[in-house]
Design a protein around this motif. Structure first.
Motif, PDB file in Angstrom:
ATOM      1  N   MET A   1       4.704  -8.369  50.370  1.00 36.61           N
ATOM      2  CA  MET A   1       6.015  -7.585  49.862  1.00 36.61           C
ATOM      3  C   MET A   1       7.096  -8.368  50.428  1.00 36.61           C
ATOM      4  O   MET A   1       8.056  -8.577  49.625  1.00 36.61           O
ATOM      5  N   MET A   2       7.106  -8.988  51.683  1.00 32.21           N
ATOM      6  CA  MET A   2       8.204 -10.053  51.986  1.00 32.21           C
ATOM      7  C   MET A   2       8.465 -10.852  51.055  1.00 32.21           C
ATOM      8  O   MET A   2       9.764 -11.161  50.976  1.00 32.21           O
ATOM      9  N   GLY A   3       7.679 -11.770  50.447  1.00 31.15           N
ATOM     10  CA  GLY A   3       7.683 -12.651  49.573  1.00 31.15           C
ATOM     11  C   GLY A   3       8.389 -12.174  48.370  1.00 31.15           C
ATOM     12  O   GLY A   3       9.389 -12.755  47.986  1.00 31.15           O
ATOM     13  N   PHE A   4       8.064 -10.832  47.940  1.00 24.38           N
ATOM     14  CA  PHE A   4       8.765 -10.591  46.732  1.00 24.38           C
ATOM     15  C   PHE A   4      10.192  -9.997  46.960  1.00 24.38           C
ATOM     16  O   PHE A   4      10.971 -10.392  46.299  1.00 24.38           O
ATOM     17  N   VAL A   5      10.437  -9.591  48.421  1.00 25.64           N
ATOM     18  CA  VAL A   5      11.897  -8.885  48.729  1.00 25.64           C
ATOM     19  C   VAL A   5      12.666 -10.448  48.795  1.00 25.64           C
ATOM     20  O   VAL A   5      13.681 -10.553  48.120  1.00 25.64           O
ATOM     21  N   THR A   6      12.234 -11.376  49.174  1.00 24.09           N
ATOM     22  CA  THR A   6      12.828 -12.636  49.530  1.00 24.09           C
ATOM     23  C   THR A   6      13.099 -13.339  48.361  1.00 24.09           C
ATOM     24  O   THR A   6      14.272 -13.599  47.962  1.00 24.09           O
ATOM     25  N   ALA A   7      12.175 -13.389  47.369  1.00 25.94           N
ATOM     26  CA  ALA A   7      12.344 -14.160  45.986  1.00 25.94           C
ATOM     27  C   ALA A   7      13.426 -13.350  45.276  1.00 25.94           C
ATOM     28  O   ALA A   7      14.286 -13.939  44.513  1.00 25.94           O
ATOM     29  N   VAL A   8      13.199 -12.111  45.275  1.00 28.14           N
ATOM     30  CA  VAL A   8      14.162 -11.131  44.225  1.00 28.14           C
ATOM     31  C   VAL A   8      15.495 -11.078  44.867  1.00 28.14           C
ATOM     32  O   VAL A   8      16.534 -11.184  44.119  1.00 28.14           O
ATOM     33  N   GLY A   9      15.543 -10.850  46.188  1.00 25.30           N
ATOM     34  CA  GLY A   9      16.712 -10.456  46.931  1.00 25.30           C
ATOM     35  C   GLY A   9      17.709 -11.709  46.857  1.00 25.30           C
ATOM     36  O   GLY A   9      18.919 -11.627  46.535  1.00 25.30           O
ATOM     37  N   GLY A  10      17.046 -13.061  46.917  1.00 25.87           N
ATOM     38  CA  GLY A  10      17.926 -14.183  46.840  1.00 25.87           C
ATOM     39  C   GLY A  10      18.143 -14.393  45.499  1.00 25.87           C
ATOM     40  O   GLY A  10      19.542 -14.946  45.503  1.00 25.87           O
ATOM     41  N   GLY A  11      17.425 -14.157  44.668  1.00 27.69           N
ATOM     42  CA  GLY A  11      17.911 -14.387  43.356  1.00 27.69           C
ATOM     43  C   GLY A  11      19.064 -13.317  42.800  1.00 27.69           C
ATOM     44  O   GLY A  11      20.151 -13.722  42.019  1.00 27.69           O
ATOM     45  N   ILE A  12      18.944 -12.286  43.291  1.00 27.78           N
ATOM     46  CA  ILE A  12      20.116 -11.270  43.017  1.00 27.78           C
ATOM     47  C   ILE A  12      21.362 -11.462  43.939  1.00 27.78           C
ATOM     48  O   ILE A  12      22.510 -11.717  43.010  1.00 27.78           O
ATOM     49  N   VAL A  13      21.402 -12.128  45.062  1.00 28.02           N
ATOM     50  CA  VAL A  13      22.268 -12.451  45.672  1.00 28.02           C
ATOM     51  C   VAL A  13      23.171 -13.607  44.926  1.00 28.02           C
ATOM     52  O   VAL A  13      24.380 -13.815  44.922  1.00 28.02           O
ATOM     53  N   ARG A  14      22.472 -14.526  44.675  1.00 32.78           N
ATOM     54  CA  ARG A  14      22.839 -15.884  43.893  1.00 32.78           C
ATOM     55  C   ARG A  14      23.612 -15.651  42.548  1.00 32.78           C
ATOM     56  O   ARG A  14      24.759 -16.021  42.285  1.00 32.78           O
ATOM     57  N   ASP A  15      23.025 -14.453  41.783  1.00 31.71           N
ATOM     58  CA  ASP A  15      23.679 -14.064  40.572  1.00 31.71           C
ATOM     59  C   ASP A  15      24.798 -13.105  40.788  1.00 31.71           C
ATOM     60  O   ASP A  15      25.907 -13.365  39.940  1.00 31.71           O
ATOM     61  N   MET A  16      24.946 -12.541  41.901  1.00 32.33           N
ATOM     62  CA  MET A  16      26.272 -11.765  42.245  1.00 32.33           C
ATOM     63  C   MET A  16      27.181 -12.822  42.503  1.00 32.33           C
ATOM     64  O   MET A  16      28.363 -12.379  42.290  1.00 32.33           O
ATOM     65  N   LEU A  17      26.876 -13.521  43.263  1.00 35.95           N
ATOM     66  CA  LEU A  17      27.793 -14.708  43.680  1.00 35.95           C
ATOM     67  C   LEU A  17      28.718 -15.294  42.630  1.00 35.95           C
ATOM     68  O   LEU A  17      29.915 -15.646  42.612  1.00 35.95           O
ATOM     69  N   VAL A  18      27.927 -15.675  41.474  1.00 35.45           N
ATOM     70  CA  VAL A  18      28.510 -16.313  40.367  1.00 35.45           C
ATOM     71  C   VAL A  18      28.719 -15.376  39.367  1.00 35.45           C
ATOM     72  O   VAL A  18      29.051 -15.631  38.163  1.00 35.45           O
ATOM     73  N   ASN A  19      29.000 -14.023  39.690  1.00 34.92           N
ATOM     74  CA  ASN A  19      29.341 -13.030  38.844  1.00 34.92           C
ATOM     75  C   ASN A  19      28.472 -12.609  37.354  1.00 34.92           C
ATOM     76  O   ASN A  19      28.883 -12.818  36.353  1.00 34.92           O
ATOM     77  N   ASP A  20      27.273 -12.976  37.599  1.00 32.96           N
ATOM     78  CA  ASP A  20      26.236 -13.063  36.433  1.00 32.96           C
ATOM     79  C   ASP A  20      25.189 -11.850  36.640  1.00 32.96           C
ATOM     80  O   ASP A  20      25.146 -11.286  37.916  1.00 32.96           O
ATOM     81  N   ILE A  21      24.775 -11.099  35.503  1.00 39.60           N
ATOM     82  CA  ILE A  21      23.563 -10.368  35.633  1.00 39.60           C
ATOM     83  C   ILE A  21      22.487 -10.670  36.064  1.00 39.60           C
ATOM     84  O   ILE A  21      21.910 -11.762  35.849  1.00 39.60           O
ATOM     85  N   PRO A  22      21.760 -10.214  37.357  1.00 42.11           N
ATOM     86  CA  PRO A  22      20.845 -10.724  37.922  1.00 42.11           C
ATOM     87  C   PRO A  22      19.418 -11.038  36.893  1.00 42.11           C
ATOM     88  O   PRO A  22      19.308 -10.439  36.196  1.00 42.11           O
TER      89      PRO A  22
ATOM     90  N   VAL B   1       5.570 -12.915  39.392  1.00 38.80           N
ATOM     91  CA  VAL B   1       5.135 -14.065  40.362  1.00 38.80           C
ATOM     92  C   VAL B   1       4.991 -13.913  41.769  1.00 38.80           C
ATOM     93  O   VAL B   1       3.724 -13.879  42.409  1.00 38.80           O
ATOM     94  N   ALA B   2       6.198 -13.422  42.104  1.00 39.30           N
ATOM     95  CA  ALA B   2       6.175 -13.226  43.633  1.00 39.30           C
ATOM     96  C   ALA B   2       5.094 -12.163  44.255  1.00 39.30           C
ATOM     97  O   ALA B   2       4.485 -12.130  45.084  1.00 39.30           O
ATOM     98  N   VAL B   3       4.943 -11.055  43.197  1.00 34.93           N
ATOM     99  CA  VAL B   3       4.004 -10.219  43.511  1.00 34.93           C
ATOM    100  C   VAL B   3       2.477 -10.449  43.531  1.00 34.93           C
ATOM    101  O   VAL B   3       1.771 -10.198  44.384  1.00 34.93           O
ATOM    102  N   VAL B   4       2.159 -11.307  42.619  1.00 31.40           N
ATOM    103  CA  VAL B   4       0.919 -11.894  42.212  1.00 31.40           C
ATOM    104  C   VAL B   4       0.442 -12.672  43.503  1.00 31.40           C
ATOM    105  O   VAL B   4      -0.530 -12.703  43.987  1.00 31.40           O
ATOM    106  N   VAL B   5       1.449 -13.468  43.958  1.00 31.77           N
ATOM    107  CA  VAL B   5       1.198 -14.324  44.976  1.00 31.77           C
ATOM    108  C   VAL B   5       1.093 -13.633  46.167  1.00 31.77           C
ATOM    109  O   VAL B   5       0.149 -14.103  47.272  1.00 31.77           O
ATOM    110  N   ALA B   6       1.862 -12.741  46.369  1.00 33.90           N
ATOM    111  CA  ALA B   6       1.769 -11.985  47.825  1.00 33.90           C
ATOM    112  C   ALA B   6       0.346 -11.128  47.632  1.00 33.90           C
ATOM    113  O   ALA B   6      -0.384 -11.010  48.639  1.00 33.90           O
TER     114      ALA B   6
END
Length: 79
Positions: free
Chosen positions: A1-22, A33-38
């Protein structure tokens, strides 16, 4: 679950910083993929098979799955 939160959260923050849809809200396979690996890591832990070698294999397998899905342009169905 932490891998999913880290993968998704980091991507969302990156996209928000460049003013793009996550990406997770456009494509969806990234988080899957993060859920499968977790889940595989959970199974490895359950059977007491976690060691540096299995973690390396899991890391590269997750990366390979993500790159394969990207190359094949796989997308999850939209709800």
């Amino acid at each position: 679950m932490m891998g999913f939160v880290t993968a998704v959260g980091g991507g969302i923050v990156r996209d928000m910083l460049v003013n793009d849809i996550p990406v997770i809200m456009r494509e969806g396979f990234y988080g899957s993929v993060a859920v499968v690996v977790a889940f595989v890591l959970y199974l490895l832990d359950h059977f007491r098979m976690v060691n540096p070698l299995t973690l390396q294999i899991l890391l590269f397998s997750g990366y390979a799955l993500r790159m394969w899905a990207y190359k094949k342009q796989l997308r999850l169905p939209k709800l």
